[in-house]
Structure formats: C-alpha cells, structure tokens
Design a protein around this motif. Structure first.
Motif, PDB file in Angstrom:
ATOM      1  N   LYS A   1     -17.620   2.639   5.904  1.00 53.39           N
ATOM      2  CA  LYS A   1     -18.578   3.229   6.852  1.00 53.39           C
ATOM      3  C   LYS A   1     -18.377   4.752   6.872  1.00 53.39           C
TER       4      LYS A   1
ATOM      5  N   ASP B   1       0.837  -1.208   0.000  1.00 51.19           N
ATOM      6  CA  ASP B   1       0.000   0.000   0.000  1.00 51.19           C
ATOM      7  C   ASP B   1       0.868   1.253   0.000  1.00 51.19           C
TER       8      ASP B   1
ATOM      9  N   ASP C   1      -6.097 -12.376   7.567  1.00 52.69           N
ATOM     10  CA  ASP C   1      -6.982 -12.980   6.566  1.00 52.69           C
ATOM     11  C   ASP C   1      -6.372 -14.192   5.863  1.00 52.69           C
TER      12      ASP C   1
ATOM     13  N   ARG D   1     -10.610  -1.720  -0.905  1.00 53.59           N
ATOM     14  CA  ARG D   1      -9.753  -2.470   0.023  1.00 53.59           C
ATOM     15  C   ARG D   1      -8.762  -1.535   0.717  1.00 53.59           C
TER      16      ARG D   1
HETATM   17  C1  LIG Z   1     -14.029  -1.899   3.263  1.00 53.49           C
HETATM   18  C2  LIG Z   1     -13.803  -2.939   4.321  1.00 53.49           C
HETATM   19  C3  LIG Z   1     -14.590  -2.939   5.468  1.00 53.49           C
HETATM   20  C4  LIG Z   1     -14.400  -3.905   6.450  1.00 53.49           C
HETATM   21  N1  LIG Z   1     -15.165  -3.863   7.581  1.00 53.49           N
HETATM   22  C5  LIG Z   1     -14.953  -4.762   8.562  1.00 53.49           C
HETATM   23  C6  LIG Z   1     -15.727  -4.723   9.763  1.00 53.49           C
HETATM   24  O1  LIG Z   1     -16.594  -3.867   9.947  1.00 53.49           O
HETATM   25  N2  LIG Z   1     -15.471  -5.636  10.719  1.00 53.49           N
HETATM   26  C7  LIG Z   1     -14.527  -6.606  10.549  1.00 53.49           C
HETATM   27  O2  LIG Z   1     -14.350  -7.425  11.438  1.00 53.49           O
HETATM   28  N3  LIG Z   1     -13.764  -6.662   9.422  1.00 53.49           N
HETATM   29  C8  LIG Z   1     -13.967  -5.771   8.434  1.00 53.49           C
HETATM   30  N4  LIG Z   1     -13.207  -5.825   7.293  1.00 53.49           N
HETATM   31  C9  LIG Z   1     -12.191  -6.887   7.143  1.00 53.49           C
HETATM   32  C10 LIG Z   1     -10.860  -6.488   7.755  1.00 53.49           C
HETATM   33  O3  LIG Z   1     -10.486  -5.230   7.304  1.00 53.49           O
HETATM   34  C11 LIG Z   1      -9.816  -7.538   7.403  1.00 53.49           C
HETATM   35  O4  LIG Z   1     -10.209  -8.769   7.969  1.00 53.49           O
HETATM   36  C12 LIG Z   1      -8.443  -7.146   7.926  1.00 53.49           C
HETATM   37  O5  LIG Z   1      -8.002  -5.944   7.350  1.00 53.49           O
HETATM   38  C13 LIG Z   1      -7.425  -8.246   7.654  1.00 53.49           C
HETATM   39  O6  LIG Z   1      -6.184  -7.829   8.121  1.00 53.49           O
HETATM   40  P1  LIG Z   1      -4.826  -8.393   7.507  1.00 53.49           P
HETATM   41  O7  LIG Z   1      -3.734  -7.765   8.284  1.00 53.49           O
HETATM   42  O8  LIG Z   1      -4.905  -9.854   7.388  1.00 53.49           O
HETATM   43  O9  LIG Z   1      -4.816  -7.842   6.021  1.00 53.49           O
HETATM   44  P2  LIG Z   1      -4.879  -6.332   5.451  1.00 53.49           P
HETATM   45  O10 LIG Z   1      -5.403  -5.412   6.485  1.00 53.49           O
HETATM   46  O11 LIG Z   1      -5.567  -6.440   4.167  1.00 53.49           O
HETATM   47  O12 LIG Z   1      -3.349  -5.999   5.203  1.00 53.49           O
HETATM   48  C14 LIG Z   1      -2.607  -6.691   4.220  1.00 53.49           C
HETATM   49  C15 LIG Z   1      -1.302  -5.969   4.007  1.00 53.49           C
HETATM   50  O13 LIG Z   1      -0.460  -6.795   3.201  1.00 53.49           O
HETATM   51  C16 LIG Z   1       0.154  -5.994   2.213  1.00 53.49           C
HETATM   52  N5  LIG Z   1       0.563  -6.870   1.114  1.00 53.49           N
HETATM   53  C17 LIG Z   1      -0.151  -7.820   0.476  1.00 53.49           C
HETATM   54  N6  LIG Z   1       0.618  -8.421  -0.463  1.00 53.49           N
HETATM   55  C18 LIG Z   1       1.837  -7.848  -0.397  1.00 53.49           C
HETATM   56  C19 LIG Z   1       3.058  -8.025  -1.093  1.00 53.49           C
HETATM   57  N7  LIG Z   1       3.216  -8.935  -2.051  1.00 53.49           N
HETATM   58  N8  LIG Z   1       4.100  -7.226  -0.760  1.00 53.49           N
HETATM   59  C20 LIG Z   1       3.997  -6.291   0.225  1.00 53.49           C
HETATM   60  N9  LIG Z   1       2.866  -6.099   0.907  1.00 53.49           N
HETATM   61  C21 LIG Z   1       1.808  -6.856   0.611  1.00 53.49           C
HETATM   62  C22 LIG Z   1      -0.912  -4.991   1.849  1.00 53.49           C
HETATM   63  O14 LIG Z   1      -0.330  -3.897   1.156  1.00 53.49           O
HETATM   64  C23 LIG Z   1      -1.396  -4.641   3.264  1.00 53.49           C
HETATM   65  O15 LIG Z   1      -0.501  -3.731   3.840  1.00 53.49           O
HETATM   66  C24 LIG Z   1     -13.395  -4.883   6.284  1.00 53.49           C
HETATM   67  C25 LIG Z   1     -12.595  -4.888   5.120  1.00 53.49           C
HETATM   68  C26 LIG Z   1     -12.795  -3.926   4.150  1.00 53.49           C
HETATM   69  C27 LIG Z   1     -11.937  -3.935   2.909  1.00 53.49           C
END
Ligand SMILES: Cc1cc2nc3c(=O)[nH]c(=O)nc-3n(C[C@H](O)[C@H](O)[C@H](O)COP(=O)(O)OP(=O)(O)OC[C@H]3O[C@@H](n4cnc5c(N)ncnc54)[C@H](O)[C@@H]3O)c2cc1C
Ligand code: FES
Length: 561
Positions: free
Chosen positions: A221, A209, A445, A302
């Motif tokens: 939201k 990002d 995730d 996203r």
């Molecule tokens: C619009 C929206 C609303 C949501 N609302 C809710 C809610 O109300 N309640 C709830 O429980 N959940 C909600 N979610 C889900 C929640 O946001 C996700 O479950 C959470 O963000 C997952 O966290 P994470 O750290 O696994 O991944 P993310 O937060 O997606 O972070 C992934 C990171 O990995 C990085 N990345 C990926 N691939 C690479 C690569 N090859 N090289 C370098 N960096 C990389 C990305 O750039 C990012 O920084 C929502 C999601 C969205 C999109």
C-alpha cells in the motif's frame, strides 16, 4: 510448465500488548503517511486522518457541562492542542487520546464496549482506564488524562504517566527461556506481550529477515505507492527491543527443531535452547515455475527487503505486469498506478476476488481498477517470461519491464513437519494455540485452530489475527490458559476503496449488499451467509457497523461457553 494460480493470500486459506511500553521507546505513530495513495476520488479515511491532528471541539481543560456527554457516548475535544476523547460511563467520565496509535484513526468514530474503545479502522481495542492497547493491531498505548468533576462540569487536568510494566520474578514451573521462531506479526506481538505481562525470563526472537519486524500490510500500500517512508515501516524502534531485553536476532534462519532436546539449530550451526517455544514462521510466496521466472525483473512481495527491491525497480520502470488478481496483486496494481506505471493484471479467474468477496464486489473492484487505468487479462495465465514480455497461455504477449507475482502463499511448516508436530495444511493447534507437543505453541499464518464460530478448524492469513494469536500464545506460555476466540478480521485498500471484513466465510451461499459499494454513495454492509447462518460481515465506509458485527460475533461465541 503451466503455472497454477492459487487462492489469494491473506484471506481465507481454505486448502488448505503489545508495545504498551514507556513513551521513550515507542515508535512514532504512523498517521497520514501510512495511509494509502490517492490518485483519484476522495478517500474518506485519509481525509479523516488529516483531521485527526486538528484539535477541534471543546477545550476540555476549560471544562464542559456533564450533560454535554451522554451516558455511553464519546465526545472529542482538546487539551493544550492535543485531541482528547471523553467517554462517559454512568456518572464516570474518562479522558484518553482521540488518536489510534496504529494508523491514527479518530477513536471518537469507534465503539465503546465496556471500559474500552475500539478503533473504527482496524478494530484495535484500548483500555479507557490505562490506555493500554489491549488488542492488536495497535501495539502502543494511548495517553490518559486525569478528570475532575465539579459543580456538574467535567474538567480534564494533567496527562497521566503510563505505568511501565513491572517484571515479575520467575515462579516455579515458569519457562526460564522463551524462544520465538519468526519475528513477524505474531512473533513480535508475542515478545511484547510477554514483557508487558511481567515475564522476566529470557526472550529470544529469531528472524530469517534482515530487517526488524515490519508492517507487512503497508508494503503493498503506502510503502509501494510512495506515500509512506521506508523508515516508518518497522513496527518498533530498536530501542524498544533493547529496553525490554528482547534478544532480537535478525538474519538468523533456523534449520531444524529438536523437540526432545528443546533446542533450535540455526543455519549457521549454532543452537538456541528453549523451555517454551512459539512457532510463528508465517507464509512464503508461491513461486512461478515457468521459463523466465527467475529473471531479475520478476519480483515477489513479502519482506521489507522485497519491498525495497521492488520500489527500486519501479523507479526505473514504465510498464508492469502483475500476475495474480488477489488482494496483494490488486493492491500492488493500485500502488503502481499511483506512480503512473502502466499496469496489466493477469489471472485465471474471470472476476477478481469473487471467491472471497462474491461476484458483485469482485466486479466492482475490477471496474474500479479499470477506471484507474489498469488493463485486465482474465481467464488466462502465464506461460513464460522473457526480458521484454510476459507470454500468456492464450497466445498474447504483454510487454513489461517489471513483473510482480502475487499468486498466493504457503504456510512455512517445514520445520514443524520435520520435527514431527501434527500438521494439516498448517500447524495443528488447540484452542489455546498449543501444538501437538506440549510447551510448543504456534500462531499466525501457520496455525490451524478450532474456530468456535464456524465449528471448523481454520487457518487464515490476516495481519490482525496473527498479532492477536501472538498475544494469546504469549499469555498461554505464561500459563494463563486463554482460549483464542478473537473474530477474524482483515482489510484491504485500493485507490479510494477500503473494505474491512469481520468473521470467516470460507464458503458462502448468499451475499447480501445493503447500500452502495461506492463509498461516495454512502458505502455498504455486505453479509455472507451459509445455510442461512451469518458467517462474515464486510463494510465499506461503515466502520461502526463492522465494529458492531464484531461484537455480535463475540457475543455469539460467548454464548457457546
Ligand atoms: C504485501 C502484503 C500485504 C498484506 N496486507 C494485508 C492486509 O492489508 N490485511 C491483512 O489482514 N493482512 C495482510 N497481509 C498478510 C499479513 O501480513 C500476514 O497474515 C501476517 O504477516 C502473518 O504474520 P505471521 O507472524 O504469521 O508471519 P510473518 O509476518 O510472515 O512473519 C514470519 C516470520 O518468520 C520468520 N521465519 C520464517 N521461517 C524462518 C526460519 N526457518 N528461521 C527463522 N525465521 C523464520 C520470517 O523471517 C518472519 O520474521 C499482507 C501480507 C503481505 C505480504
Ligand atoms: S488505525 Fe486504529 S486499528 Fe488501525
């Protein structure tokens, strides 16, 4: 080509310490501006959040009788204009801020568990002794005050300084460099936890990002509705990463993982070595594969950049088609209605979210949207998009100057797969979140872990789970051998409806609704069971019952030790 609409994101994915740092580097609490839009009805939570700042209650500096705080109870009052919570445990009384550092919920409406208080809205947990945010989603601590008891009265004295985490010299065998691949919910929480727990080695936090770790849930939201500013969206200020020597590298996509050489290869050709690695690459929106899918007015949501682009387009749009009646799709629909956009929702199911929440709740949510002016086109899907219209497989054409696609996400496991890590619709981890390769952990995730409550390997797409996994993975990188057994939790907010879900019922055969789905009628508790076994509890306007359900599930897990 016909598009398959997948399961809604960030619910069950069946197929499948946070910033407890010094005050100066802390992000301003989000409070009211982070809350959801209200164009109709009364939001109980937003009313409370406005009250949160009103001192109210007794002046604790002047003192109150000990008998006014029952044992095991909390009392809200104020000290020099700040809302303060008194909590009594036996003869001891503790004083902390009454305002949650996540979105500003009144902690006095939460639950005391041992010497912690849990937040009523999204179940953050704070220490009453240190103020530390022990569990996400709060990342920053609450203030503590010194308490004196004299002649049967309790006096709250001065505010106590928050102890900054001390760095501990690296012991033999500790990783000298930790790389965290992904700066989202899990990665950010992991980096903060490493420093909070005294890690003094090098931390590199890599993100594809362009923007700092952001509050993703708020993108659909308050951010989209226009009630939360773009500036309030990042989780922490840049100063926090600097102060804690977290090397946050934005716009730094990684191309390959070399487990033998213990290094990451970035897309720009450079390498990042590591001793321990956390994979937290999250999930990617599933893209439409139909004619017109790449037109400029077709949006996904996203990243913060996606959010900004969407808001810019919303400002010049009048009529939107939202593809997908998932949580994101429906939250987007509600936020667009807050901006008076004409909204049409297209999805293949006949009752939105019935698979996740049950048909009665799904029907209620559909009615709620219709009352707020949304038009549904259900039991159909999208065949093609052109500059003016969205063409459905049932032959209808819907005019649209904006299209938002929310048809689910896929875990970003390509790097893990290419590196030969065990995967199964997600990266396979053990109960300590370690992957099939020692020293490499996965969280958020992408992680599929053995859930003790259901006895199944599960992967979920929930914000709080991702953050808590990031916290646990960080501690395990430091050798703490902490089992991940937090109970899954997620929430959704649409108009004046807010639902908080605790547990995990990927499949259920009974849904019992105790009370009214309408919060103005008192709200309800929804229990999901399979074969008579309680798997999850969702609450509407009954926050305490949601917290109690969490504690019950935790006890059930503890009894399995
Ligand atoms: C619009 C929206 C609303 C949501 N609302 C809710 C809610 O109300 N309640 C709830 O429980 N959940 C909600 N979610 C889900 C929640 O946001 C996700 O479950 C959470 O963000 C997952 O966290 P994470 O750290 O696994 O991944 P993310 O937060 O997606 O972070 C992934 C990171 O990995 C990085 N990345 C990926 N691939 C690479 C690569 N090859 N090289 C370098 N960096 C990389 C990305 O750039 C990012 O920084 C929502 C999601 C969205 C999109
Ligand atoms: S407001 Fe407290 S956890 Fe969200």
């Amino acid at each position: 080509m016909r598009t398959r609409i997948h399961q809604p994101p960030w619910t069950v994915a069946g197929d499948s310490a946070p910033g407890r740092f010094s005050q100066s580097t802390r992000r301003r609490p989000a409070f009211v501006d982070q809350r959801r839009p209200r164009q109709s009805g009364v939001s109980v939570k937003s009313c409370v959040s406005e009250m949160v700042h009103e001192p109210g209650g007794p002046d604790f500096a002047a003192g109150i009788a000990l008998s006014e705080v029952a044992d095991g109870a909390m009392l809200r009052g104020h000290v020099q204009g700040e809302p303060v919570l008194l909590a009594r445990r036996g003869g001891e009384v503790l004083a902390v801020s009454a305002v949650c550092t996540h979105y500003g919920a009144p902690l006095n409406d939460g639950l005391l568990v041992g010497d912690t208080v849990r937040c009523p809205w999204h179940h953050a947990c704070f220490s009453l002794r240190t103020g530390d945010a022990l569990r996400a989603p709060a990342l920053n601590p609450i203030a503590c005050w010194r308490v004196e008891q004299r002649d049967g009265r309790v006096h709250v004295c001065e505010k106590l300084p928050h102890a900054a985490p001390a760095r501990v010299p690296l012991a033999a065998g500790m990783p000298r460099t930790v790389a965290i691949l992904g700066a989202g919910a899990a990665g950010n929480a992991a980096a903060e936890t490493l420093r909070h727990d005294g890690y003094s080695g090098r931390i590199t936090l890599l993100s594809a990002d362009e923007s700092r770790p952001c509050d993703r849930p708020n993108l659909s939201k308050g951010f989209l509705a226009g009630t939360a500013s773009a500036e309030s969206n990042p989780l922490q200020a840049p100063a926090l990463y600097r102060a804690h020597d977290i090397d946050l590298r934005l716009d730094a996509p990684v191309a390959a993982l070399d487990t033998g050489g213990r290094r990451l290869q970035l897309v720009d050709g450079s390498y990042q070595a590591y001793d321990a690695l956390l994979l937290a690459t999250g999930a990617e929106p599933i893209r439409l594969d139909i004619n017109g899918a790449s037109l400029r007015h077709v949006h996904y949501l996203r990243t913060l950049a996606d959010g900004r682009a969407l808001v810019a387009k919303v400002l010049e749009s009048r009529r939107a088609v939202v593809i997908g009646a998932s949580f994101i799709g429906l939250e987007v629909a509600a936020s667009l209605r807050a901006r008076h956009i004409d909204v049409h929702v297209v999805a293949p199911e006949t009752i939105p979210m019935a698979k996740i929440l049950g048909p009665q709740v799904g029907q209620f949510i559909r009615d709620l949207h219709e009352r707020n002016g949304v038009t549904f086109h259900l039991g159909t899907t999208v065949a093609a998009i052109d500059k003016q219209s969205v063409h459905l497989t049932n032959g209808e054409a819907l005019r649209a100057d904006l299209v938002v696609v929310g048809i689910g996400v896929r875990p970003a496991v390509a790097l893990a797969e290419q590196a030969g890590l065990a995967t199964d619709h997600g990266v396979t981890v053990d109960e300590y979140l370690e992957t099939s390769v020692a020293g490499i952990f996965a969280a958020g995730d992408i992680a599929r872990w053995p859930d003790r409550l259901t006895g199944e390997r599960i992967r979920v797409e929930h914000w709080v789970v991702a953050e808590r996994q990031g916290q646990t993975a960080a501690r395990n990188i430091l050798g703490q051998h902490e089992r991940f057994d937090a109970v899954p939790f997620f929430w959704t907010e649409q108009y004046d409806f807010s639902l908080a879900y605790t547990g995990h019922a990927e499949r259920f055969d009974s849904v019992e609704i105790d009370g009214e789905l309408d919060a103005r009628m008192g709200g309800c508790t929804i229990t999901y069971r399979r074969d008579g076994r309680k798997l999850a509890v969702a609450v509407v306007h009954r926050d305490l019952e949601g917290l109690r359900a969490e504690v019950d599930f935790e006890r059930a897990i503890a009894s399995m030790q």
